[in-house]
Design a protein around this motif. Structure first.
Motif, PDB file in Angstrom:
ATOM      1  N   ASP A   6       0.812  -1.220   0.000  1.00 18.11           N
ATOM      2  CA  ASP A   6       0.000   0.000   0.000  1.00 18.11           C
ATOM      3  C   ASP A   6       0.844   1.267   0.000  1.00 18.11           C
ATOM      4  O   ASP A   6       0.527   2.228  -0.702  1.00 18.11           O
ATOM      5  CB  ASP A   6      -0.946   0.015   1.201  1.00 18.11           C
ATOM      6  N   THR A   7       1.914   1.277   0.765  1.00 16.22           N
ATOM      7  CA  THR A   7       2.758   2.469   0.854  1.00 16.22           C
ATOM      8  C   THR A   7       3.346   2.824  -0.504  1.00 16.22           C
ATOM      9  O   THR A   7       3.342   3.994  -0.907  1.00 16.22           O
ATOM     10  CB  THR A   7       3.882   2.261   1.887  1.00 16.22           C
ATOM     11  N   ILE A  12       3.277   6.232  -5.453  1.00 24.31           N
ATOM     12  CA  ILE A  12       3.201   6.340  -6.917  1.00 24.31           C
ATOM     13  C   ILE A  12       2.032   7.225  -7.326  1.00 24.31           C
ATOM     14  O   ILE A  12       2.170   8.097  -8.189  1.00 24.31           O
ATOM     15  CB  ILE A  12       3.089   4.941  -7.555  1.00 24.31           C
ATOM     16  N   ILE A  13       0.881   7.019  -6.722  1.00 29.09           N
ATOM     17  CA  ILE A  13      -0.290   7.843  -7.047  1.00 29.09           C
ATOM     18  C   ILE A  13      -0.017   9.307  -6.713  1.00 29.09           C
ATOM     19  O   ILE A  13      -0.264  10.200  -7.526  1.00 29.09           O
ATOM     20  CB  ILE A  13      -1.547   7.331  -6.317  1.00 29.09           C
ATOM     21  N   GLY A  14       0.518   9.568  -5.533  1.00 30.29           N
ATOM     22  CA  GLY A  14       0.820  10.940  -5.128  1.00 30.29           C
ATOM     23  C   GLY A  14       1.837  11.611  -6.028  1.00 30.29           C
ATOM     24  O   GLY A  14       1.674  12.776  -6.417  1.00 30.29           O
ATOM     25  N   ILE A  45      -1.687  13.841   0.045  1.00 24.71           N
ATOM     26  CA  ILE A  45      -1.854  12.869  -1.043  1.00 24.71           C
ATOM     27  C   ILE A  45      -0.625  12.869  -1.933  1.00 24.71           C
ATOM     28  O   ILE A  45      -0.079  11.816  -2.271  1.00 24.71           O
ATOM     29  CB  ILE A  45      -3.132  13.169  -1.862  1.00 24.71           C
ATOM     30  N   GLU A  46      -0.155  14.058  -2.310  1.00 24.36           N
ATOM     31  CA  GLU A  46       1.026  14.145  -3.178  1.00 24.36           C
ATOM     32  C   GLU A  46       2.266  13.557  -2.511  1.00 24.36           C
ATOM     33  O   GLU A  46       3.108  12.969  -3.182  1.00 24.36           O
ATOM     34  CB  GLU A  46       1.293  15.597  -3.577  1.00 24.36           C
ATOM     35  N   ALA A  47       2.368  13.703  -1.216  1.00 20.06           N
ATOM     36  CA  ALA A  47       3.519  13.178  -0.482  1.00 20.06           C
ATOM     37  C   ALA A  47       3.411  11.672  -0.233  1.00 20.06           C
ATOM     38  O   ALA A  47       4.363  11.034   0.196  1.00 20.06           O
ATOM     39  CB  ALA A  47       3.671  13.905   0.845  1.00 20.06           C
ATOM     40  N   GLY A  48       2.231  11.122  -0.493  1.00 18.33           N
ATOM     41  CA  GLY A  48       2.031   9.696  -0.263  1.00 18.33           C
ATOM     42  C   GLY A  48       1.814   9.339   1.186  1.00 18.33           C
ATOM     43  O   GLY A  48       1.890   8.171   1.567  1.00 18.33           O
ATOM     44  N   LYS A  51      -3.550   7.987   3.541  1.00 15.37           N
ATOM     45  CA  LYS A  51      -4.098   6.716   3.079  1.00 15.37           C
ATOM     46  C   LYS A  51      -5.563   6.910   2.711  1.00 15.37           C
ATOM     47  O   LYS A  51      -6.440   6.876   3.551  1.00 15.37           O
ATOM     48  CB  LYS A  51      -3.936   5.634   4.152  1.00 15.37           C
ATOM     49  N   PHE A  52      -5.811   7.133   1.431  1.00 18.93           N
ATOM     50  CA  PHE A  52      -7.138   7.511   0.961  1.00 18.93           C
ATOM     51  C   PHE A  52      -7.939   6.332   0.436  1.00 18.93           C
ATOM     52  O   PHE A  52      -8.852   6.506  -0.354  1.00 18.93           O
ATOM     53  CB  PHE A  52      -7.027   8.584  -0.122  1.00 18.93           C
ATOM     54  N   ILE A  53      -7.645   5.145   0.898  1.00 22.42           N
ATOM     55  CA  ILE A  53      -8.306   3.943   0.393  1.00 22.42           C
ATOM     56  C   ILE A  53      -9.830   4.037   0.452  1.00 22.42           C
ATOM     57  O   ILE A  53     -10.530   3.558  -0.437  1.00 22.42           O
ATOM     58  CB  ILE A  53      -7.792   2.678   1.122  1.00 22.42           C
ATOM     59  N   ASN A  54     -10.375   4.664   1.470  1.00 24.74           N
ATOM     60  CA  ASN A  54     -11.823   4.791   1.600  1.00 24.74           C
ATOM     61  C   ASN A  54     -12.346   6.134   1.089  1.00 24.74           C
ATOM     62  O   ASN A  54     -13.499   6.466   1.298  1.00 24.74           O
ATOM     63  CB  ASN A  54     -12.247   4.601   3.061  1.00 24.74           C
ATOM     64  N   ASP A  55     -11.482   6.890   0.431  1.00 28.83           N
ATOM     65  CA  ASP A  55     -11.856   8.228  -0.023  1.00 28.83           C
ATOM     66  C   ASP A  55     -11.427   8.419  -1.474  1.00 28.83           C
ATOM     67  O   ASP A  55     -10.801   9.396  -1.821  1.00 28.83           O
ATOM     68  CB  ASP A  55     -11.211   9.272   0.885  1.00 28.83           C
ATOM     69  N   ARG A  56     -11.791   7.491  -2.317  1.00 26.30           N
ATOM     70  CA  ARG A  56     -11.372   7.537  -3.718  1.00 26.30           C
ATOM     71  C   ARG A  56     -12.024   8.674  -4.496  1.00 26.30           C
ATOM     72  O   ARG A  56     -11.487   9.135  -5.481  1.00 26.30           O
ATOM     73  CB  ARG A  56     -11.673   6.208  -4.383  1.00 26.30           C
ATOM     74  N   VAL A  57     -13.166   9.142  -4.038  1.00 28.14           N
ATOM     75  CA  VAL A  57     -13.877  10.208  -4.747  1.00 28.14           C
ATOM     76  C   VAL A  57     -12.993  11.437  -4.891  1.00 28.14           C
ATOM     77  O   VAL A  57     -12.902  12.030  -5.964  1.00 28.14           O
ATOM     78  CB  VAL A  57     -15.203  10.562  -4.035  1.00 28.14           C
ATOM     79  N   ASN A  58     -12.309  11.839  -3.823  1.00 30.19           N
ATOM     80  CA  ASN A  58     -11.450  13.020  -3.902  1.00 30.19           C
ATOM     81  C   ASN A  58     -10.279  12.804  -4.844  1.00 30.19           C
ATOM     82  O   ASN A  58      -9.866  13.727  -5.543  1.00 30.19           O
ATOM     83  CB  ASN A  58     -10.945  13.415  -2.518  1.00 30.19           C
ATOM     84  N   VAL A  59      -9.731  11.623  -4.898  1.00 30.74           N
ATOM     85  CA  VAL A  59      -8.638  11.336  -5.826  1.00 30.74           C
ATOM     86  C   VAL A  59      -9.152  11.422  -7.258  1.00 30.74           C
ATOM     87  O   VAL A  59      -8.490  11.984  -8.125  1.00 30.74           O
ATOM     88  CB  VAL A  59      -7.995   9.968  -5.533  1.00 30.74           C
TER      89      VAL A  59
END
Length: 75
Positions: A6-7, A12-14, A45-48, A51-59
């Motif tokens: 996950d980390t 990578i996403i951030g 989020i950018e820094a990684g 943990k937005f696993i339950n908050d995908r809408v904002n991503v």
């Protein structure tokens, strides 16, 4: 195919959100306002570190705003 933990995935996403935000010539303030999230939330989020696993809408909102802004630069 290598499986990521996950980390690594959050990093990578951030990193990609930051990369494409900068390519779209957006500041963190601009993107946060357009995605209707706080600047500190975007920064995490950018820094990684968030943990937005339950908050995908904002991503998804962030990615949408980046694509819109980036597309405007191309035309």
């Amino acid at each position: 195919m290598q499986h990521m933990n996950d980390t690594e995935l959050y990093n990578i996403i951030g990193t990609n959100i930051k990369l494409y935000r900068e390519k779209a010539k957006l500041t963190q303030v601009q993107l946060a306002e357009r995605a209707q999230i706080s600047i500190s939330y975007l920064s995490k989020i950018e820094a990684g570190t968030f943990k937005f696993i339950n908050d995908r809408v904002n991503v998804y909102q962030l990615c949408n705003e980046i694509v819109r802004s980036y597309s405007c630069l191309l035309y």
